[in-house]
Design an enzyme around this catalytic site. Structure first.
Site, short mmCIF file in Angstrom:
data_model
loop_
_atom_site.label_atom_id
_atom_site.label_comp_id
_atom_site.label_asym_id
_atom_site.label_seq_id
_atom_site.Cartn_x
_atom_site.Cartn_y
_atom_site.Cartn_z
N GLU A 318 0.83 -1.21 0.00
CA GLU A 318 0.00 0.00 0.00
C GLU A 318 0.86 1.26 0.00
O GLU A 318 1.19 1.79 1.06
CB GLU A 318 -0.92 0.02 1.23
CG GLU A 318 -2.00 -1.02 1.21
CD GLU A 318 -2.95 -0.90 2.40
OE1 GLU A 318 -2.71 -0.07 3.30
OE2 GLU A 318 -3.94 -1.66 2.43
N GLU A 406 -6.19 -7.53 -0.26
CA GLU A 406 -6.46 -7.32 1.17
C GLU A 406 -7.78 -6.58 1.33
O GLU A 406 -8.02 -5.59 0.64
CB GLU A 406 -5.32 -6.49 1.77
CG GLU A 406 -5.45 -6.27 3.26
CD GLU A 406 -4.32 -5.39 3.81
OE1 GLU A 406 -3.14 -5.67 3.57
OE2 GLU A 406 -4.67 -4.40 4.48
#
Ligand code: IDC
Length: 616
Positions: A318, A406
């Site tokens: 991320e 995720e």
């Protein structure tokens, strides 16, 4: 002369044997895969080759000494005012100091607050005026705010060229062990596909950080995930910079982590599962921070698992902290060839800006130089709703292959309340597009996103009562998808859209709603509030407000400001806010716009502003 020839022969033989031994370890996993190829179609679970260099699976790296002491207060109390339009609260509003040291006897303490400037993606408003509801060529959210009233139905309007499948591509065949594994995968249009070009959707779970919870990466646990829950995907989240991280912990820990990955890959081969090796950047924000380490790591992994089609590579979890897509792309353009050198066809997943939410930005400028590239989309259902779903739809319409490596069903802190209704909408959307997904996280940490009850110390052979609300939701979701074993009898669903406290990360939590917003503040004809989420904190409540600025007048309002006097009786502080700046002085909330939403047309509104308050 004869003697010399004989000696040479002996020498040669010695060299050959020596070399043979040397390469044996290296080819074990490939062998396993090849052997599986030959015996495929059977459901037996062959023994792992004895000679594989399996590291002690039971030995979590250096995890024994420090029983979680008093958990540090939330590591990220500093707001991050700079990043817009995506709000970037850096706190974990719902994250309580770990209350139950007994539940994590072997875990080490959380990383220090200073090392984690931005661990949690922001709670985002449920409707975001700055996001265009329809795909537009520009990814910049500078459009005039436009209310996006209803969530889209799960079926996408047919995109221009790349059709989006409107049903689960493989649900029937997924049900058995032999299927659900399709050999080497590649990317076709927006999908993963098998060699025949049939779309493939993978579903499964992600570990928590391997440095924190290595013990759940074991053959028996993965077998259960596969055989009982129906997972054909397992993600190994290897933090780079957090606790016991790959880039910040020294050589010994690097080896530990690689050993854990190897256990996971072997079990995945054994179980006919796909496995993602995830370079879990987070507090290191920009993947270029440890680019050289990443290159070395991925070269090693790709070489080691070159012929193991189970392995997918996720090269930056991320990106955040304002890291631009072009910066991520630059990184990707250096890492992809490193992997490709050894594993020319492997599927590689690239993270996207703003905690892997801005897939619309990636879609506007995808990587065109390589095949088999996918793009990460992450969401936490109690925080990320229609606005991020719009990004998803925009990207799919533009033909971008997405992979939800995720997601959580609670809020973006990994804690807080569960929003089942939103989670179900998300899963419907993903399934309708055939997007693969992995749920965060397989651990017993005392946080809502953990799938295992915090009081449960088992690392395999889990039963219903060992699972948290999140874990039960997951198994139920898999069963409803036609996966998962009938033997799992699940307790009645929690109240729809239930809100867990998040203090124990487990089921049986009571619903928490902030009792009465009216006790706190009042709407007027120029501003209104609604509670989009609330949760209990140690000293009171956290409350997430959606704010609507209204202009009741007859002329356009420029650079609006709103002041709201809080009612007395509660101690209130601002924890986060987005799409506006908010101060609180002497009991008055003062809300100022951002540049892009400072004008309100006559009779119009500005939406998408969010504020999180802490209330004692
Ligand atoms: C969280 C964990 C939490 C840990 C924290 C470290 O759940 O236990 O203390 O990381 O900073 C992400 C990240 C993922 C986060 C998760 C929840 O990829 O690492 O895990 N999250 O905050 N993105 C959005 C949410």
């Amino acid at each position: 002369m004869k003697k010399i020839v004989a000696m040479l022969a002996v020498l040669l033989l010695g060299i050959i044997i020596g070399a043979g031994i040397g390469v044996t370890a290296g080819i074990q996993i490939e062998k396993m895969w090849q052997e599986k190829q030959e015996t495929s179609g059977t459901t037996e679970t062959p023994e792992l080759p004895e000679t594989t260099p399996t590291p002690e699976p039971t030995e979590p790296p250096e995890l024994t000494q420090a029983p979680e002491p008093t958990e540090l207060p939330d590591p990220t109390p500093t707001p991050e005012p700079t990043e817009l339009p995506e709000p970037t609260p850096t706190t974990e509003p719902t994250k309580l100091p770990e209350p139950t040291p007994t539940t994590e006897p072997t875990k080490l303490p959380e990383p220090t607050p200073t090392s984690e400037p931005t661990p949690t993606p922001e709670p985002t408003p449920t409707s975001e005026p700055t996001e265009p509801p329809e795909p537009t060529p520009t990814s910049e959210p500078t459009e005039p705010p436009e209310p996006t009233p209803t969530p889209k139905p799960t079926k996408l309007p047919d995109p221009t060229e790349t059709p989006v499948p409107t049903q689960k591509p493989v649900s029937e065949t997924d049900k058995t062990m032999e299927s659900g594994f399709y050999g080497p995968l590649h990317v076709e249009g927006t999908h993963l596909a098998d060699a025949a070009g049939t779309p493939v959707q993978l579903r499964g779970i992600s570990t928590h950080g391997l440095g924190w919870f290595p013990e759940y990466v074991n053959g028996a646990m993965m077998a259960q995930a596969r055989q009982e829950w129906g997972c054909n995907l397992f993600r190994l989240a290897m933090y780079t910079a957090e606790y016991n991280g790959y880039c910040t912990s020294g050589t010994g820990q690097k080896e530990n982590l690689k050993n854990i990955i190897d256990i996971g890959v072997q079990a995945a081969v054994e179980q006919n599962m796909y496995i993602i090796i995830d370079w879990h950047i987070l507090s290191d924000s920009n993947p270029n921070t440890y680019k050289e380490e990443a290159k070395k790591f991925f070269a090693e992994m790709a070489q080691k698992y070159a012929d193991v089609p189970n392995v997918l590579y996720e090269i930056c979890n991320e990106p955040n902290g304002g890291t631009s897509w072009s910066s991520i792309k630059q990184y990707a353009m250096e890492i992809i060839p490193v992997i490709r050198e050894y594993a020319p066809e492997a599927v590689i997943i690239v993270g996207t800006p703003t905690w892997s939410q801005d897939v619309d930005i990636a879609a506007a400028d995808p990587i065109t130089e390589y095949d088999n590239i996918m793009y990460a989309l992450h969401f936490y259902a109690a925080t990320h709703k229609e606005n991020i779903q719009e990004k998803c739809k925009t990207a799919v319409r533009k033909g971008l292959p997405l992979f939800v490596t995720e997601y959580g069903i609670c809020d973006a802190s990994g804690n807080g309340g569960i929003d089942e209704a939103s989670a179900n909408r998300w899963i419907d959307l993903l399934d309708s597009c055939g997007i693969s997904h992995a749920m965060w996280n397989l651990s017993n940490k005392a946080e809502t996103s953990a799938m295992i009850q915090s009081g449960c110390s088992k690392t395999e052979n889990l039963s219903e009562s060992d699972l948290s609300s999140a874990g039960l939701w997951f198994v139920r979701m898999m069963k409803e998808a036609g996966l998962g074993s009938e033997e799992w009898v699940l307790p009645e669903q929690d109240a729809a859209g239930s809100t867990d406290t998040g203090t124990s990360g487990s089921s049986g939590q009571t619903e928490v709603k902030f009792p009465a917003m009216e006790e706190l503040l009042e709407a007027s004809d120029a501003i209104s509030f609604s509670v989009s989420n609330s949760w209990r904190t140690e000293q009171g409540y956290g409350i997430q407000l959606d704010v609507v600025i209204k202009n009741p007048g007859n002329t356009e309002e420029h650079s609006w400001v709103r002041e709201v006097t809080l009612k007395e009786g509660r101690e209130v502080s601002i924890s986060q806010c987005w799409c506006a700046s908010v101060t609180l002085e002497n009991g008055v909330l003062v809300i100022h716009p951002e540049d892009y939403n400072k004008n309100v047309p006559a009779g119009g509104e500005v939406r998408g502003i969010g504020i999180i308050l802490e209330i004692k």
